[in-house]
Design an enzyme around this catalytic site. Structure first.
Site, PDB file in Angstrom:
ATOM      1  N   VAL A  14      -2.971  17.729   6.778  1.00 19.19           N
ATOM      2  CA  VAL A  14      -3.262  17.096   5.550  1.00 19.19           C
ATOM      3  C   VAL A  14      -4.366  17.977   4.552  1.00 19.19           C
ATOM      4  O   VAL A  14      -4.041  17.962   3.411  1.00 19.19           O
ATOM      5  CB  VAL A  14      -3.723  15.549   5.628  1.00 19.19           C
ATOM      6  CG1 VAL A  14      -3.751  14.851   4.455  1.00 19.19           C
ATOM      7  CG2 VAL A  14      -2.755  14.853   6.447  1.00 19.19           C
ATOM      8  N   ALA A  33      -6.956  14.055 -15.109  1.00 20.46           N
ATOM      9  CA  ALA A  33      -7.950  13.531 -14.822  1.00 20.46           C
ATOM     10  C   ALA A  33      -9.263  13.483 -15.709  1.00 20.46           C
ATOM     11  O   ALA A  33     -10.112  12.898 -16.032  1.00 20.46           O
ATOM     12  CB  ALA A  33      -8.546  14.397 -13.654  1.00 20.46           C
ATOM     13  N   GLU A 129      -5.601   5.733  -0.280  1.00 20.82           N
ATOM     14  CA  GLU A 129      -4.424   5.600  -0.508  1.00 20.82           C
ATOM     15  C   GLU A 129      -3.506   6.426   0.761  1.00 20.82           C
ATOM     16  O   GLU A 129      -2.491   5.667   1.196  1.00 20.82           O
ATOM     17  CB  GLU A 129      -3.897   6.251  -1.604  1.00 20.82           C
ATOM     18  CG  GLU A 129      -2.355   5.951  -2.083  1.00 20.82           C
ATOM     19  CD  GLU A 129      -2.016   4.633  -2.146  1.00 20.82           C
ATOM     20  OE1 GLU A 129      -2.398   4.142  -3.130  1.00 20.82           O
ATOM     21  OE2 GLU A 129      -1.289   4.110  -1.194  1.00 20.82           O
ATOM     22  N   VAL A 132      -2.243   4.810   4.432  1.00 24.73           N
ATOM     23  CA  VAL A 132      -0.976   4.065   4.895  1.00 24.73           C
ATOM     24  C   VAL A 132       0.029   4.633   4.128  1.00 24.73           C
ATOM     25  O   VAL A 132       0.216   4.923   2.948  1.00 24.73           O
ATOM     26  CB  VAL A 132      -1.083   2.578   4.348  1.00 24.73           C
ATOM     27  CG1 VAL A 132      -0.095   1.768   4.627  1.00 24.73           C
ATOM     28  CG2 VAL A 132      -2.470   2.246   4.725  1.00 24.73           C
ATOM     29  N   GLY A 134       1.744   7.368   3.944  1.00 23.90           N
ATOM     30  CA  GLY A 134       1.790   8.725   3.585  1.00 23.90           C
ATOM     31  C   GLY A 134       1.662   8.859   1.977  1.00 23.90           C
ATOM     32  O   GLY A 134       0.963   8.771   1.415  1.00 23.90           O
ATOM     33  N   GLY A 187       3.789  18.446  12.618  1.00 27.62           N
ATOM     34  CA  GLY A 187       2.493  17.939  12.007  1.00 27.62           C
ATOM     35  C   GLY A 187       2.432  16.435  11.803  1.00 27.62           C
ATOM     36  O   GLY A 187       1.594  15.874  10.909  1.00 27.62           O
ATOM     37  N   ASP A 201      -1.176   3.095  15.725  1.00 29.54           N
ATOM     38  CA  ASP A 201      -1.345   3.800  14.294  1.00 29.54           C
ATOM     39  C   ASP A 201      -0.669   2.902  13.471  1.00 29.54           C
ATOM     40  O   ASP A 201      -1.254   2.465  12.316  1.00 29.54           O
ATOM     41  CB  ASP A 201      -0.367   5.243  14.177  1.00 29.54           C
ATOM     42  CG  ASP A 201      -0.671   5.715  12.724  1.00 29.54           C
ATOM     43  OD1 ASP A 201      -1.583   6.035  12.335  1.00 29.54           O
ATOM     44  OD2 ASP A 201       0.533   5.668  12.091  1.00 29.54           O
ATOM     45  N   LYS A 205      -2.688   0.527  10.189  1.00 30.34           N
ATOM     46  CA  LYS A 205      -2.030   0.566   8.774  1.00 30.34           C
ATOM     47  C   LYS A 205      -1.642  -0.796   8.208  1.00 30.34           C
ATOM     48  O   LYS A 205      -2.214  -1.368   7.223  1.00 30.34           O
ATOM     49  CB  LYS A 205      -0.845   1.545   8.828  1.00 30.34           C
ATOM     50  CG  LYS A 205      -1.246   2.659   8.469  1.00 30.34           C
ATOM     51  CD  LYS A 205       0.273   3.738   9.042  1.00 30.34           C
ATOM     52  CE  LYS A 205      -0.152   5.320   9.152  1.00 30.34           C
ATOM     53  NZ  LYS A 205       0.869   5.842   9.663  1.00 30.34           N
TER      54      LYS A 205
END
Ligand code: HSE
Length: 436
Positions: A14, A33, A129, A132, A134, A187, A201, A205
């Site tokens: 990630v 942004a 964010e 949960v 992905g 991965g 897992d 979540k």
């Protein structure tokens, strides 16, 4: 305006994906942004490891504290994972008045209540964010898009590895361990893959989703959890013959008596969209009183899908700092002083339908004994399949679908069925939801 400086902790799947997305889309991200976002520092356990990202221009260290204590860094992006040492890193970052973005579901599920309280004290943002489902923006959907609703229930395929394993077993008849090894190589799996296959897992979540949906504190210890390791190809095939798919679901439901939180393999009618969510894809079905049922679908794991959520959080933080510093969305959607202490149901009070598979002797009266036990516990049968015995064998498989019943009635009935002298082994029970 001065660029925002980011420190990334962890350059694995990630972390690598996040560096790639932030660099590749830098110009567009800055337009969204309102200012430039640059990764100036990153930490990794081994600096000389081969990576999926280019770290040119990023100052690397093996010690995350170097970054957390760097006054130049505005946002800490925690992508190490795990809830042990990382909790101290995040609390120190908050104490240093840095905003935190994390993909760490176990950290939030286990320590989120404490972390959010500290963040409120320090006036910093903690965004999660990516923790949960992905790449699916499910936290934002629940916290903002559905904030006018009373959420009645939600049900999701929220572990990509588990769904990948079930799909490959069903479609290609592949062996469980072989598919798990592939999920690890891609991965998708956790550092400890038992978290994926034993449902932990998904329970992390679900804890987060339920808190946001119902306005309750995070309560991981209240989630009833079963993994996918007991699912056999036989069950997958019988379920198909009956018009169902087996999916590993996280379910959170608000009932008149309290909140049900459960993670387990579930039979779902094959016509439901969610029954057709395959591979590493995730999907979350949310039922709100005003909107009705809504479905969110996308990649549940992997470098760039997860990075998509991490980067969206970074942009949200930058927007809040740049144009709207006070108007923050509460961590768990509800104002911190308005969380409700609703009763949480233990699993014996859950109500659901069941698929049951048992092996019994092929003798008159066996089926009658089984159905009598079910009737004694007010359990109605929806369908039965009784197979021919294999040549030379006296035992036969019997498969039953029941109507909705209380779990404690089913537990008692199963114990009596397993004690019948004509029944061998355990009754394999899979819960069933129509999700209508
Ligand atoms: N191991 C997790 C999964 C990663 O397979 O869903 C994404 O949270």
């Amino acid at each position: 305006m001065k660029p925002i400086k980011i420190g990334v902790l962890g350059l694995g799947t990630v972390g690598g994906g996040t560096v790639n997305v932030l660099k590749r889309n830098a110009a567009e991200i800055a337009r969204r942004a309102g200012r430039e976002i640059i990764i100036t520092r990153a930490s990794a356990k081994h600096l000389d490891k081969q990576r999926i990202c280019n770290t040119q221009g990023i100052q690397l260290t093996t010690d995350p504290m170097d970054i957390i204590n760097d006054p130049e860094i505005d946002i800490i992006v925690e992508l190490i994972g795990g809830a042990g040492l990382v909790k101290d890193l995040v609390l120190t970052a908050i104490a240093n008045r840095k905003h935190v973005v994390t993909a760490n579901k176990s950290l939030i599920a286990l320590h989120g209540n404490e972390i959010f309280a500290k963040a409120r004290e320090q006036g910093v943002i903690v965004a999660f964010e990516a923790a949960v489902a992905g790449g699916i923006p499910i936290i934002k959907a629940l916290r903002e898009g559905l904030s006018g609703n009373q959420i009645q229930w939600l049900a999701g395929i929220i572990n990509g590895t588990g769904n990948f394993i079930l799909t490959e077993m069903r479609d290609k008849g592949r062996d469980f361990n072989d598919v798990l090894a592939e999920a690890q190589a891609l991965g998708y799996a956790e550092a400890d893959p038992t978290f994926d296959v034993e449902g932990i897992d998904a329970a992390h979540k679900l804890t987060i989703l339920a808190a946001i949906a119902f306005g309750i504190p995070l309560q991981f210890d209240k989630v009833y959890t079963e993994g996918i390791t007991q699912i056999t190809r036989t069950d997958v095939e019988f379920a198909e013959q009956l018009g169902y798919r087996i999916k590993h679901l996280g379910i959170a439901r608000q009932t008149s008596e309290g909140i049900e939180l459960r993670v387990h393999p579930t039979l779902i009618p094959e016509r439901r969209l969610i029954a057709n969510v395959n591979g590493v894809m995730n999907a979350v079905l949310v039922k709100g009183d005003a909107v009705g049922a809504t479905l969110y679908y996308g990649a549940g794991a992997g470098a760039e899908p997860t990075a998509s959520s991490v980067v969206a959080d970074i942009i949200d933080v930058v927007r809040a700092l740049t144009s709207d510093p006070e108007n923050r969305v509460p961590h768990l959607a509800f104002q911190a002083d308005a969380l409700a202490d609703l009763p949480m149901l233990t699993s014996d009070r859950f109500s659901t339908a069941y698929y049951l598979r048992l092996t019994a002797e092929d003798k008159p009266g066996v089926l009658a004994d089984v159905t009598r036990i079910l009737a004694d516990h007010t359990i109605s049968i929806e369908a039965i399949i009784q197979k021919e015995p294999n040549k030379g064998e006296s035992a036969i498989p019997i498969i039953m679908l029941t109507q909705i019943t209380l779990e404690h009635e089913m537990n008692a009935a199963i114990a009596k069925i397993e004690a019948l002298p004509t029944v061998t082994g355990k009754v394999n029970r899979i819960r069933m939801e129509t999700l209508g």
